[in-house]
Design a protein around this motif. Structure first.
Motif, PDB file in Angstrom:
ATOM      1  N   VAL A   1       0.854  -1.192   0.000  1.00  0.00           N
ATOM      2  CA  VAL A   1       0.000   0.000   0.000  1.00  0.00           C
ATOM      3  C   VAL A   1       0.891   1.244   0.000  1.00  0.00           C
ATOM      4  N   ILE A   2       0.464   2.245  -0.776  1.00  0.00           N
ATOM      5  CA  ILE A   2       1.181   3.527  -0.820  1.00  0.00           C
ATOM      6  C   ILE A   2       0.110   4.589  -0.733  1.00  0.00           C
ATOM      7  N   MET A   3       0.272   5.548   0.205  1.00  0.00           N
ATOM      8  CA  MET A   3      -0.891   6.369   0.512  1.00  0.00           C
ATOM      9  C   MET A   3      -0.509   7.734   1.055  1.00  0.00           C
ATOM     10  N   VAL A   4      -1.424   8.666   0.887  1.00  0.00           N
ATOM     11  CA  VAL A   4      -1.326   9.929   1.610  1.00  0.00           C
ATOM     12  C   VAL A   4      -2.486  10.005   2.588  1.00  0.00           C
ATOM     13  N   ALA A   5      -2.154  10.455   3.813  1.00  0.00           N
ATOM     14  CA  ALA A   5      -3.182  10.865   4.762  1.00  0.00           C
ATOM     15  C   ALA A   5      -3.476  12.324   4.460  1.00  0.00           C
ATOM     16  N   GLU A   6      -4.751  12.712   4.501  1.00  0.00           N
ATOM     17  CA  GLU A   6      -5.060  14.126   4.303  1.00  0.00           C
ATOM     18  C   GLU A   6      -5.756  14.689   5.535  1.00  0.00           C
TER      19      GLU A   6
ATOM     20  N   PHE B   1      10.672  13.793  -0.822  1.00  0.00           N
ATOM     21  CA  PHE B   1       9.560  13.301  -0.018  1.00  0.00           C
ATOM     22  C   PHE B   1       8.596  12.546  -0.911  1.00  0.00           C
ATOM     23  N   SER B   2       7.909  11.574  -0.348  1.00  0.00           N
ATOM     24  CA  SER B   2       6.914  10.849  -1.131  1.00  0.00           C
ATOM     25  C   SER B   2       5.830  10.330  -0.200  1.00  0.00           C
ATOM     26  N   ALA B   3       4.861   9.652  -0.809  1.00  0.00           N
ATOM     27  CA  ALA B   3       3.798   9.034  -0.031  1.00  0.00           C
ATOM     28  C   ALA B   3       4.390   7.927   0.841  1.00  0.00           C
ATOM     29  N   LEU B   4       3.788   7.688   2.005  1.00  0.00           N
ATOM     30  CA  LEU B   4       4.217   6.576   2.853  1.00  0.00           C
ATOM     31  C   LEU B   4       3.809   5.269   2.175  1.00  0.00           C
ATOM     32  N   ALA B   5       4.541   4.197   2.485  1.00  0.00           N
ATOM     33  CA  ALA B   5       4.248   2.915   1.836  1.00  0.00           C
ATOM     34  C   ALA B   5       4.675   1.768   2.734  1.00  0.00           C
ATOM     35  N   GLY B   6       4.060   0.622   2.538  1.00  0.00           N
ATOM     36  CA  GLY B   6       4.475  -0.564   3.280  1.00  0.00           C
ATOM     37  C   GLY B   6       3.781  -1.806   2.745  1.00  0.00           C
ATOM     38  N   PHE B   7       4.376  -2.957   3.026  1.00  0.00           N
ATOM     39  CA  PHE B   7       3.813  -4.228   2.564  1.00  0.00           C
ATOM     40  C   PHE B   7       2.524  -4.558   3.303  1.00  0.00           C
TER      41      PHE B   7
ATOM     42  N   ILE C   1       0.325   3.954   8.288  1.00  0.00           N
ATOM     43  CA  ILE C   1       0.395   5.387   8.610  1.00  0.00           C
ATOM     44  C   ILE C   1       0.569   5.563  10.119  1.00  0.00           C
ATOM     45  N   HIS C   2      -0.105   4.719  10.895  1.00  0.00           N
ATOM     46  CA  HIS C   2       0.041   4.848  12.345  1.00  0.00           C
ATOM     47  C   HIS C   2       1.430   4.430  12.798  1.00  0.00           C
ATOM     48  N   GLU C   3       1.956   3.338  12.244  1.00  0.00           N
ATOM     49  CA  GLU C   3       3.295   2.875  12.639  1.00  0.00           C
ATOM     50  C   GLU C   3       4.370   3.904  12.290  1.00  0.00           C
ATOM     51  N   GLU C   4       4.272   4.460  11.086  1.00  0.00           N
ATOM     52  CA  GLU C   4       5.366   5.308  10.607  1.00  0.00           C
ATOM     53  C   GLU C   4       5.243   6.753  11.087  1.00  0.00           C
TER      54      GLU C   4
ATOM     55  N   ALA D   1      -7.256  18.638   6.793  1.00  0.00           N
ATOM     56  CA  ALA D   1      -7.470  20.075   6.596  1.00  0.00           C
ATOM     57  C   ALA D   1      -6.836  20.575   5.303  1.00  0.00           C
ATOM     58  N   GLY D   2      -7.017  19.809   4.236  1.00  0.00           N
ATOM     59  CA  GLY D   2      -6.538  20.255   2.926  1.00  0.00           C
ATOM     60  C   GLY D   2      -5.058  20.052   2.689  1.00  0.00           C
ATOM     61  N   ARG D   3      -4.393  19.324   3.575  1.00  0.00           N
ATOM     62  CA  ARG D   3      -2.970  19.051   3.377  1.00  0.00           C
ATOM     63  C   ARG D   3      -2.718  17.541   3.406  1.00  0.00           C
ATOM     64  N   ALA D   4      -1.668  17.134   2.683  1.00  0.00           N
ATOM     65  CA  ALA D   4      -1.335  15.708   2.576  1.00  0.00           C
ATOM     66  C   ALA D   4      -0.021  15.429   3.298  1.00  0.00           C
ATOM     67  N   LEU D   5       0.055  14.253   3.890  1.00  0.00           N
ATOM     68  CA  LEU D   5       1.246  13.852   4.639  1.00  0.00           C
ATOM     69  C   LEU D   5       2.236  13.139   3.714  1.00  0.00           C
ATOM     70  N   LEU D   6       3.478  13.655   3.673  1.00  0.00           N
ATOM     71  CA  LEU D   6       4.558  13.014   2.912  1.00  0.00           C
ATOM     72  C   LEU D   6       5.717  12.723   3.855  1.00  0.00           C
ATOM     73  N   GLY D   7       6.479  11.699   3.539  1.00  0.00           N
ATOM     74  CA  GLY D   7       7.608  11.335   4.393  1.00  0.00           C
ATOM     75  C   GLY D   7       8.879  11.182   3.588  1.00  0.00           C
ATOM     76  N   ARG D   8      10.005  11.269   4.290  1.00  0.00           N
ATOM     77  CA  ARG D   8      11.312  11.030   3.671  1.00  0.00           C
ATOM     78  C   ARG D   8      11.982   9.883   4.413  1.00  0.00           C
ATOM     79  N   GLN D   9      12.334   8.843   3.655  1.00  0.00           N
ATOM     80  CA  GLN D   9      13.044   7.721   4.264  1.00  0.00           C
ATOM     81  C   GLN D   9      14.490   8.131   4.540  1.00  0.00           C
ATOM     82  N   PRO D  10      15.086   7.545   5.600  1.00  0.00           N
ATOM     83  CA  PRO D  10      16.459   7.964   5.972  1.00  0.00           C
ATOM     84  C   PRO D  10      17.460   7.847   4.830  1.00  0.00           C
ATOM     85  N   SER D  11      17.264   6.888   3.910  1.00  0.00           N
ATOM     86  CA  SER D  11      18.240   6.684   2.831  1.00  0.00           C
ATOM     87  C   SER D  11      18.052   7.660   1.672  1.00  0.00           C
ATOM     88  N   TRP D  12      16.956   8.407   1.664  1.00  0.00           N
ATOM     89  CA  TRP D  12      16.694   9.307   0.540  1.00  0.00           C
ATOM     90  C   TRP D  12      17.471  10.604   0.698  1.00  0.00           C
TER      91      TRP D  12
END
Ligand SMILES: [Zn+2]
Length: 288
Positions: A159-164, A182-188, A203-206, A166-177
């Motif tokens: 799954v690869i996703m954005v949480a939204e 920044f991109s959408a969060l993702a996980g198996f 989303i909750h874990e990360e 109040a009109g804003r989306a959550l993006l993350g940066r992995q330590p190796s990037w």
């Protein structure tokens, strides 16, 4: 929203031929049959007009098994199993350049070939009893010579996703990037889990954010080595972040205007995902 990368392939996968010995022999003997040209690390050759390069079956290793990728019209297309293991997650700058040069649909054929060839390389022995396995079904399965278990190419859902919020989306940066990427969060997706549950858990874990109302947007195959990326949007009630620093080095909330600007090539709070990544398609959808 643009078409996700690695989709839009034009080959007929011709499942009807895979177990038909006579039809398969005819395909192997067809003078118009073509073999996909791949270098070390499954690197493709791309022609000047953005097409994958093909050669005749005479160039195949006579001892190698071939996979029937499908039919182009009525012309058979094959790829050669090289048992080249370990190349799977590696993406060289040359390969990334080749992906950028490919015409629409060509990357889909490449993804199909790369994933199935890499699966063969890593599944030469039976997961049930450890004995050698042999290619069956025109390269779309393997059978164990000792216990007769059949093994099929795997596809791993991610799954690869954005949480939204109040009109804003959550993006993350992995330590190796690199900084700024920044991109959408993702996980198996884990065994015994729905897509919606995987989105909420990841989303909750990360990021420590609880989400609801998960909506499916689109999907793409990702052939490094064999993921199916399932892109979603979910609603967060709160924007407070608690990051898992082993997974996420930084996270930011970005507005639709900021995302639109970045995707249009303007300066913004982050560097955009590449065109063939479904994260880009997802951000186009969310900001559009
Ligand atoms: Zn076995």
């Amino acid at each position: 929203m643009s078409t996700p990368g690695f989709t839009g392939g034009t080959l007929d996968r011709a499942d009807r031929l895979r177990n038909n010995a006579a039809a398969l022999a005819a395909a192997f003997g067809d003078w118009r049959a073509r073999l996909l040209v791949l270098g070390p690390g499954y690197e493709p050759q791309v022609t000047e007009d953005g097409r994958l390069a093909w050669t005749g079956l005479a160039d195949a290793d006579p001892d190698a098994d071939l996979v029937l990728l499908g039919l182009d019209g009525d012309r058979p297309r094959f790829a050669q199993i090289t048992n080249e293991a370990g190349g799977s997650p590696f993406r060289s700058p040359r390969l990334l350049g080749a992906l950028g040069d490919m015409a629409p649909g060509e990357a889909a054929t490449y993804a199909q070939a790369r994933s199935v060839l890499d699966w063969h390389a890593r599944h030469r022995f039976c997961a049930n009893c450890g004995a050698p396995t042999a290619v069956i079904r025109a390269g779309w399965a393997r059978r164990c010579g000792a216990c007769a278990a059949e093994h099929f190419p795997r596809t791993d859902p991610v799954v690869i996703m954005v949480a939204e919020h109040a009109g804003r989306a959550l993006l993350g940066r992995q330590p190796s990037w690199p900084p700024g990427r920044f991109s959408a969060l993702a996980g198996f997706v884990e065994p015994g889990e729905s897509v919606e549950e995987a989105v909420a858990r990841e989303i909750h874990e990360e990021a420590g954010v609880r989400v609801r109302d998960v909506r499916y947007v689109t999907s793409q195959p990702w052939p490094f080595p064999s993921q199916l990326m399932i892109a979603c949007v979910a609603v967060a009630d709160d924007d407070a972040l608690t990051l898992d620093r082993t997974e996420i080095a930084e996270a930011i909330w970005v507005s639709r205007d900021e995302v639109r600007a970045v995707l249009a090539g303007e300066e913004g709070p982050f560097l955009p995902p590449p065109p063939y990544a479904v994260a880009r398609t997802l951000l186009e959808h969310w900001s559009g």
